[in-house]
Write a protein that holds these residues in place. Structure first.
Motif, PDB file in Angstrom:
ATOM      1  N   LYS A 191      -3.886  -8.923  11.615  1.00 22.34           N
ATOM      2  CA  LYS A 191      -2.741  -8.221  11.034  1.00 22.34           C
ATOM      3  C   LYS A 191      -2.954  -8.019   9.535  1.00 22.34           C
ATOM      4  O   LYS A 191      -2.645  -6.952   8.984  1.00 22.34           O
ATOM      5  CB  LYS A 191      -1.453  -9.013  11.285  1.00 22.34           C
ATOM      6  N   ALA A 192      -3.509  -9.031   8.870  1.00 22.65           N
ATOM      7  CA  ALA A 192      -3.760  -8.939   7.429  1.00 22.65           C
ATOM      8  C   ALA A 192      -4.812  -7.874   7.119  1.00 22.65           C
ATOM      9  O   ALA A 192      -4.713  -7.153   6.123  1.00 22.65           O
ATOM     10  CB  ALA A 192      -4.204 -10.292   6.887  1.00 22.65           C
ATOM     11  N   ILE A 193      -5.829  -7.767   7.985  1.00 28.44           N
ATOM     12  CA  ILE A 193      -6.895  -6.778   7.780  1.00 28.44           C
ATOM     13  C   ILE A 193      -6.346  -5.353   7.871  1.00 28.44           C
ATOM     14  O   ILE A 193      -6.832  -4.441   7.189  1.00 28.44           O
ATOM     15  CB  ILE A 193      -8.019  -6.987   8.813  1.00 28.44           C
ATOM     16  N   THR A 194      -5.329  -5.148   8.704  1.00 22.39           N
ATOM     17  CA  THR A 194      -4.771  -3.809   8.898  1.00 22.39           C
ATOM     18  C   THR A 194      -3.500  -3.581   8.066  1.00 22.39           C
ATOM     19  O   THR A 194      -2.818  -2.572   8.224  1.00 22.39           O
ATOM     20  CB  THR A 194      -4.442  -3.581  10.383  1.00 22.39           C
ATOM     21  N   SER A 195      -3.217  -4.498   7.167  1.00 22.32           N
ATOM     22  CA  SER A 195      -2.031  -4.428   6.309  1.00 22.32           C
ATOM     23  C   SER A 195      -2.153  -3.301   5.280  1.00 22.32           C
ATOM     24  O   SER A 195      -3.259  -2.904   4.902  1.00 22.32           O
ATOM     25  CB  SER A 195      -1.880  -5.777   5.583  1.00 22.32           C
ATOM     26  N   PRO A 196      -1.010  -2.790   4.779  1.00 24.23           N
ATOM     27  CA  PRO A 196      -1.053  -1.812   3.684  1.00 24.23           C
ATOM     28  C   PRO A 196      -1.708  -2.381   2.421  1.00 24.23           C
ATOM     29  O   PRO A 196      -2.135  -1.629   1.540  1.00 24.23           O
ATOM     30  CB  PRO A 196       0.428  -1.506   3.430  1.00 24.23           C
ATOM     31  N   ALA A 197      -1.797  -3.712   2.349  1.00 21.83           N
ATOM     32  CA  ALA A 197      -2.409  -4.360   1.189  1.00 21.83           C
ATOM     33  C   ALA A 197      -3.904  -4.605   1.391  1.00 21.83           C
ATOM     34  O   ALA A 197      -4.524  -5.321   0.605  1.00 21.83           O
ATOM     35  CB  ALA A 197      -1.701  -5.687   0.896  1.00 21.83           C
ATOM     36  N   ALA A 198      -4.484  -4.005   2.435  1.00 19.15           N
ATOM     37  CA  ALA A 198      -5.918  -4.164   2.696  1.00 19.15           C
ATOM     38  C   ALA A 198      -6.561  -2.783   2.770  1.00 19.15           C
ATOM     39  O   ALA A 198      -6.448  -2.096   3.781  1.00 19.15           O
ATOM     40  CB  ALA A 198      -6.133  -4.937   3.997  1.00 19.15           C
ATOM     41  N   LYS A 199      -7.184  -2.382   1.685  1.00 17.23           N
ATOM     42  CA  LYS A 199      -7.854  -1.079   1.614  1.00 17.23           C
ATOM     43  C   LYS A 199      -9.306  -1.322   1.229  1.00 17.23           C
ATOM     44  O   LYS A 199      -9.593  -1.635   0.071  1.00 17.23           O
ATOM     45  CB  LYS A 199      -7.159  -0.171   0.600  1.00 17.23           C
ATOM     46  N   LYS A 238      10.479 -10.856   0.733  1.00 13.31           N
ATOM     47  CA  LYS A 238      10.368  -9.412   0.881  1.00 13.31           C
ATOM     48  C   LYS A 238       9.264  -8.812   0.000  1.00 13.31           C
ATOM     49  O   LYS A 238       9.052  -9.243  -1.131  1.00 13.31           O
ATOM     50  CB  LYS A 238      11.700  -8.746   0.499  1.00 13.31           C
ATOM     51  N   LEU A 239       8.591  -7.799   0.560  1.00 15.77           N
ATOM     52  CA  LEU A 239       7.622  -7.020  -0.208  1.00 15.77           C
ATOM     53  C   LEU A 239       8.404  -6.046  -1.082  1.00 15.77           C
ATOM     54  O   LEU A 239       9.148  -5.206  -0.581  1.00 15.77           O
ATOM     55  CB  LEU A 239       6.689  -6.258   0.744  1.00 15.77           C
ATOM     56  N   ILE A 240       8.217  -6.165  -2.399  1.00 15.05           N
ATOM     57  CA  ILE A 240       8.976  -5.351  -3.349  1.00 15.05           C
ATOM     58  C   ILE A 240       8.148  -4.200  -3.908  1.00 15.05           C
ATOM     59  O   ILE A 240       8.644  -3.104  -4.123  1.00 15.05           O
ATOM     60  CB  ILE A 240       9.503  -6.221  -4.512  1.00 15.05           C
ATOM     61  N   ALA A 241       6.859  -4.449  -4.144  1.00 11.63           N
ATOM     62  CA  ALA A 241       5.996  -3.407  -4.708  1.00 11.63           C
ATOM     63  C   ALA A 241       4.605  -3.493  -4.101  1.00 11.63           C
ATOM     64  O   ALA A 241       4.031  -4.577  -3.999  1.00 11.63           O
ATOM     65  CB  ALA A 241       5.925  -3.543  -6.226  1.00 11.63           C
ATOM     66  N   THR A 242       4.063  -2.368  -3.685  1.00 14.36           N
ATOM     67  CA  THR A 242       2.704  -2.313  -3.146  1.00 14.36           C
ATOM     68  C   THR A 242       1.695  -2.264  -4.294  1.00 14.36           C
ATOM     69  O   THR A 242       2.054  -2.088  -5.461  1.00 14.36           O
ATOM     70  CB  THR A 242       2.514  -1.073  -2.262  1.00 14.36           C
ATOM     71  N   GLY A 243       0.409  -2.379  -3.933  1.00 18.94           N
ATOM     72  CA  GLY A 243      -0.635  -2.362  -4.940  1.00 18.94           C
ATOM     73  C   GLY A 243      -0.664  -1.088  -5.758  1.00 18.94           C
ATOM     74  O   GLY A 243      -0.835  -1.109  -6.985  1.00 18.94           O
TER      75      GLY A 243
END
Length: 326
Positions: free
Chosen positions: A272-280, A200-205
């Motif tokens: 999917k990785a490129i459009t992820s919340p972890a890709a800014k 699970k993703l627990i914390a975003t950047g």
């Protein structure tokens, strides 16, 4: 003469450039710029070498075996304290690092549970601290994880053990259950969650370190001084690549998959990785200066950096400003 020779709008001679990269989505702009042919258009003849972390790449920079560094900003501050002239000429991404918990640890964070308490309850139940994987001390992943653990969640240091390892090893350790959690980036986030939805993703950047500075493009000083037009061309190509990643991720996914896939993943996963919340994605180096100062201050406090480094020497935004001048 080595360099760019402009005659009738054509480039007469290409500049060899040795680029060191880490295999993450945050480095996608350099892969897109190369795959689209924009580095060649800029008069560059690039070769690429892959590294497991920024600190490992610093050794190559110091020995003169690479000209361009594409990795986390944090090790560059350390490098400058050791007399290595490297200058950040562009950013590529921000807020890349996220925290994931494996199947054993994740339930303790359910329903918005207090994160420090989650680590405490895990230790009480399991009889040991949670083992958390990240990259070596001095790297952005390591610094970000420690900041989140001790400053944001205020976890007790007896309840979490930080373990340094390479990027690939971190991903494998999470999937194998050899560690209980990790600070990871894309495409590892997409890959591990596809293979095991119990991770699970627990914390975003942004939660881990506000405006977290991520992957940057650093150029060795001697190379920049000798080839200013080449560096400007490099930055222009990166600006184009950053724009494409945001406007047309399907097209951008091709060269990124070619660089990162290695037969391990497919283009759909990369998209999917490129459009992820972890890709800014962003190419503007000025956008991360304040966050870099904050990260440096924290590195000093935990002993991975001897002292703050003036960002005037670390960042050189002139190339970006020329590349984006209208």
């Amino acid at each position: 003469m080595v360099g760019l020779l402009w005659a009738s709008g054509a480039i007469a001679q290409a500049v060899p450039v040795r680029i060191g990269v880490i295999p993450v989505i945050g480095a996608a702009p350099i892969f897109v710029a190369n795959g689209e042919g924009w580095l060649k258009e800029a008069g560059l003849n690039p070769t690429f070498t892959t590294f497991e972390s920024g600190p490992n790449m610093i050794q190559a920079l110091a020995s003169g075996t690479i000209d361009v560094y594409v990795a986390g900003v944090a090790p560059l501050a350390v490098a400058r304290t050791k007399g290595i002239d490297v200058r950040v000429v562009a950013a590529t991404a921000i807020e890349e690092m996220v925290f994931v918990a494996g199947p054993k640890l994740a339930p303790y964070f359910a329903d918005g549970a207090d994160k420090a308490q989650a680590f405490a309850q895990f230790k009480a139940k399991e009889g040991r601290a949670a083992r958390l994987a990240t990259q070596p001390p001095g790297s952005v992943p390591n610094t970000t994880l420690q900041y989140w653990l001790w400053q944001v969640t205020k976890a007790d240091k007896a309840n979490a053990e930080v373990i340094a390892m390479g990027i690939d090893a971190t991903q494998q350790a999470v999937l194998a259950g050899a560690v209980d959690g990790a600070s990871i980036r894309e495409p590892a986030l997409t890959i591990v969650q596809q293979r095991n939805p119990a991770i699970k993703l627990i914390a975003t950047g942004g939660e881990m370190f506000p405006d977290q500075p991520g992957t940057v493009v650093g150029v060795y000083g001697a190379f920049a001084d000798k080839n200013p037009a080449a560096v400007e061309g490099l930055v222009k190509a990166l600006v184009r690549a950053s724009d494409l990643l945001k406007s047309d991720p399907a097209r951008a996914a091709g060269p990124v998959e070619a660089a990162l896939g290695k037969g391990i993943t497919d283009i759909a996963t990369i998209q999917k990785a490129i459009t992820s919340p972890a890709a800014k994605f962003t190419a503007d180096p000025r956008s991360i200066i304040e966050a870099t100062k904050a990260m440096q201050a924290y590195q000093v406090s935990i002993g991975t950096l001897d002292k703050d480094i003036p960002t005037d020497g670390l960042f050189d935004s002139r190339y970006y400003e020329k590349a984006t001048a209208r």
